[in-house]
Enzyme design. Structure first.
Site, short mmCIF file in Angstrom:
data_model
loop_
_atom_site.label_atom_id
_atom_site.label_comp_id
_atom_site.label_asym_id
_atom_site.label_seq_id
_atom_site.Cartn_x
_atom_site.Cartn_y
_atom_site.Cartn_z
N HIS A 86 -3.58 4.57 4.61
CA HIS A 86 -4.73 3.65 4.64
C HIS A 86 -5.93 4.29 3.95
O HIS A 86 -6.52 3.74 3.04
CB HIS A 86 -5.08 3.29 6.09
CG HIS A 86 -6.42 2.67 6.25
ND1 HIS A 86 -6.71 1.41 5.77
CD2 HIS A 86 -7.57 3.14 6.82
CE1 HIS A 86 -7.98 1.13 6.03
NE2 HIS A 86 -8.52 2.15 6.66
N ARG A 91 0.86 -1.18 0.00
CA ARG A 91 0.00 0.00 0.00
C ARG A 91 0.90 1.23 0.00
O ARG A 91 1.44 1.61 1.03
CB ARG A 91 -0.88 -0.03 1.26
CG ARG A 91 -2.03 0.95 1.26
CD ARG A 91 -2.63 1.08 2.64
NE ARG A 91 -1.81 1.94 3.48
CZ ARG A 91 -1.73 1.86 4.80
NH1 ARG A 91 -2.41 0.95 5.47
NH2 ARG A 91 -0.96 2.70 5.48
N TYR A 140 3.96 5.72 11.28
CA TYR A 140 4.23 4.35 11.73
C TYR A 140 5.07 3.50 10.78
O TYR A 140 5.32 2.35 11.03
CB TYR A 140 2.92 3.62 12.08
CG TYR A 140 1.86 3.64 10.99
CD1 TYR A 140 1.92 2.77 9.90
CD2 TYR A 140 0.78 4.53 11.06
CE1 TYR A 140 0.95 2.78 8.91
CE2 TYR A 140 -0.19 4.55 10.07
CZ TYR A 140 -0.11 3.67 9.00
OH TYR A 140 -1.06 3.68 8.02
#
Lengths: 346, 351
Positions: free
Chosen positions: B261, B257, B270
């Site tokens: 998100h 990805r 993160y």
């Protein structure tokens, strides 16, 4: 479509138990359900039954007994034990045009299916502007007695009735059990049909051919002038017994079988309350935020001027069902509570 | 009594097209030149749409949006292996699949813009609407596949989900039902390494997701998810198998990805820049372009034209999406049931 003719001929749906014309052939509640399932399978290739143990010789209290032998495993399907999984699979099949009947021996197993029922079955029609339909029928049984207790005898109709997109019906009579079940299978959306284990041996005249009763219609079981007792499922019988006793005391009670919790037949309830001026609601479920609260609210909103006394509710106390027989006796209200409530109002 | 091995499984990974555009011709699908161009053009359209949707969200013109950046090959390679009659049950990140299936792009924007009429799937596209809860729709795909098997209509059902979705109980139930009933369904896991901020390693202790299929009694395979040839080949073989009665397959598309998100997330909090940079070289569109260069199917003018065509189509879609009339408040009530309930009839008057 296979249901058109059956749906068009809804005159039989007006037959009322406790009055009106009655066919001579008597069936028990369990037999009426089994007949409805057989006729649905015969009428429509898209109908199949799925559930744990539905091909067991006992056949979910006899309601599915012999159906697998008769129609084969493709139409009467036992499955891996996964309530949520089965719900999703049944929804998927329904979304592609099938008409599954998903059978639970206890309504208490439905909490495991809540995501699929609430977030999917109830939502697809709305979220897709009516493009995706979920013609899913869920049969679930309220247990009672024999120490069924906290996790096997709940009466969860209010949980489902709260969700827009779901229909909830609670047949009290064999005639209604057959008609409401067929009406649900013939319908276009998800319907939860809640049966009561104590009703399976009830008998009455049931027409042999298929007929449908659609959700949304209540029924007057006994006419009266002093107090309306609106009841669900097994409580309809308690209400009828209470009404007989009240008659001896000079109180004329009208008994309304709520029959469909969602949609609620508001017109019938309001009409009855306007006539009698008093309302008792007797429900098999809990009092707090229960069906009785909704019925009482309807009376308050639309028949307030007619009310001569505060509405009384005969429901379960806010505690899980006890296993102990002595506690169970205290837990379930019945005829005495209804009679007492009526006497206090008139 | 001796201890014996009664079952063992091999987990395979398929790679055909390398990062520098070399294909293993012995494994490569037999695409015509025009199919290769069609694949490239669709990939560019998907990415152009995706980039524009992100911008529209930043400009406040649509709501939260889930980007497909980096996952285009996993989405197109799978969708391309289906026939028109086959059914797709997407998760929320399959915007590229919608584009690949010929879904009107303006309707996808309409949907992400908060107008649910955008997901009223046209009759001629066999796609089910987006399921927002994670993993729940896999069961619907299995049910639809079981229905297809019952109806003997030879359609195959394909469902998408992420590595995060495989931690849901619904994944287990769907895989189990599919195996037990030999449903004609293909499970596509777009393992993009991150479920919001939870890394793949925290979803399962298993080495691959593909291997989970073996426990349910059917095949699983991992493919390089950024390699459109490998994705297509594995999917086509699984779809053919399902159609001929061979039951389900799980395909793990190992991808990444590249974006957050959703637009409500900030992945830089993160994960490291280095990790993201390393995946840039594996870009699925770049490698198909390199392949086309090597095959003599590329010209800079062609590339420019494809970009411009895609931009024009997306421009048009944006214009169309923004010109759609707002829904009426009463619309909220009319589709919940086939007919209005007594309460709804009263509520119609509230607006």
């Amino acid at each position: 479509m296979p249901w058109t003719k059956i749906q068009a001929d809804d005159s039989r749906g007006r037959v009322r138990f406790g009055g009106g014309e009655r066919p001579e052939r008597e069936l028990s509640y369990r037999e009426a359900i089994r007949e409805a399932l057989s006729q649905a399978i015969e009428t429509d290739d898209r109908v199949f039954l799925i559930g744990e143990g539905i091909d067991d010789p006992g056949g979910v209290f006899g309601t599915t007994a012999g159906l697998r032998e008769r129609f084969g495993a493709g139409r009467v399907m036992d499955s891996p034990i996964a309530e949520n999984g089965m719900t999703g699979v049944a929804i998927g099949a329904a979304m592609t045009g099938m008409r599954p009947v998903f059978i639970h021996m206890r309504v208490d197993f439905l909490p495991m299916c809540m995501d699929q029922i609430i977030n999917h079955a109830a939502k697809w029609s709305y979220m897709t502007g009516g493009r995706v339909k979920v013609p899913l029928t869920i049969r679930a049984v309220i247990g009672r007695g024999w120490g069924s207790a906290a996790q096997h005898s709940q009466s969860l109709q209010a949980l489902f009735a709260h969700i827009p997109g779901l229909k909830v019906v609670m047949p009290a009579s064999p005639y209604d059990a057959k008609g409401l079940l067929l009406g649900s299978i013939a319908g276009d959306g998800p319907t939860v049909v809640i049966e009561h284990r104590w009703l399976y041996d009830q008998k009455e005249g049931v027409p042999e051919g298929p007929y449908v009763i659609h959700a949304g219609k209540g029924a007057i079981r006994r006419e009266g002038t002093d107090v309306t007792i609106a009841a669900t499922s097994y409580m309809v019988y308690e209400a009828l017994r209470a009404a007989s006793e009240l008659e001896g005391e000079g109180i004329s009670a009208e008994v309304v079988d709520i029959r469909s919790v969602q949609p609620l037949d508001e017109g019938l309830i309001v009409g009855s309350v306007k006539k009698t001026g008093r309302l008792i609601v007797a429900d098999t479920g809990w009092k707090v935020c229960g069906v009785s609260a909704e019925v009482a609210a309807v009376a308050s909103e639309y028949a307030h001027d007619a009310l001569k006394a505060p509405v009384k509710r005969i429901c379960l106390p806010a505690a899980p069902t006890p296993a102990s027989v002595s506690l169970e006796k205290a837990y379930y209200p019945g005829i005495e509570a209804i009679v007492r409530a009526a006497k206090g109002m008139v | 009594m001796p201890e014996t091995t009664i079952e063992s499984c091999e987990v395979k990974r398929l790679e055909i097209l390398s990062e520098n555009g070399d294909a293993d011709e012995s494994l490569a699908p037999k695409f015509t030149d025009s199919q290769i161009r069609e694949l490239y053009e669709t990939l560019v359209r998907m990415r152009t749409f995706d980039g524009r949707a992100l911008n529209l969200q930043r400009e406040g013109r649509i709501g939260t949006y889930a980007s497909i950046l980096g996952q285009e090959a996993a989405q197109l390679g799978t969708a391309y292996a289906l026939e028109k009659r086959d059914w797709i049950f997407p998760s929320f990140r399959e915007n590229g699949v919608f584009v690949a299936r010929g879904y009107e792009m303006y309707m996808i924007l309409q949907y992400w813009g908060g107008d649910e009429r955008g997901i009223k799937v046209p009759e001629d596209i066999n796609m089910f609407p987006i399921s927002i809860p994670v993993g729940t729709h896999m069961l619907h795909a299995v049910g639809a596949a079981m229905a297809a098997k019952y109806k003997e209509d030879k359609t195959v059902t394909l469902t998408y989900f992420g590595d995060g979705g495989t931690s849901e109980g619904d994944f287990h139930e769907a895989m189990n039902f599919a195996g037990v009933f030999q449903a004609p369904v293909v499970f596509i896991c777009e393992n993009n390494q991150w479920a919001i901020s939870v890394p793949r390693a925290r979803q399962t202790a298993a080495m691959t997701i593909a291997q989970k299929a073996f426990a349910y009694g059917f095949e699983g395979i991992q493919v390089d998810g950024n390699d459109i040839f490998a994705v297509y080949k594995a999917t086509k073989s699984a779809v053919d198998k399902a159609r001929s009665g061979g039951g389900p397959t799980l395909i793990e598309c190992h991808t990444y990805r590249m974006s957050d998100h959703t637009t409500a997330d900030d992945a830089s909090r993160y994960r490291t820049k280095e990790e993201v940079e390393a995946w840039k070289e594996k870009d699925p569109i770049l490698r198909l372009k390199r392949y086309m260069e090597k095959k003599g199917l590329w010209a800079d003018s062609y590339g420019k034209q494809v970009d411009e065509d895609a931009k024009a189509l997306v421009d048009e879609a944006v214009k169309k999406a923004e010109a759609v009339e707002k829904p009426k408040p009463q619309d909220m009530l009319v589709y919940t049931y086939k007919e209005l309930t007594p309460r709804q009839k009263k509520q119609m008057g509230d607006f």
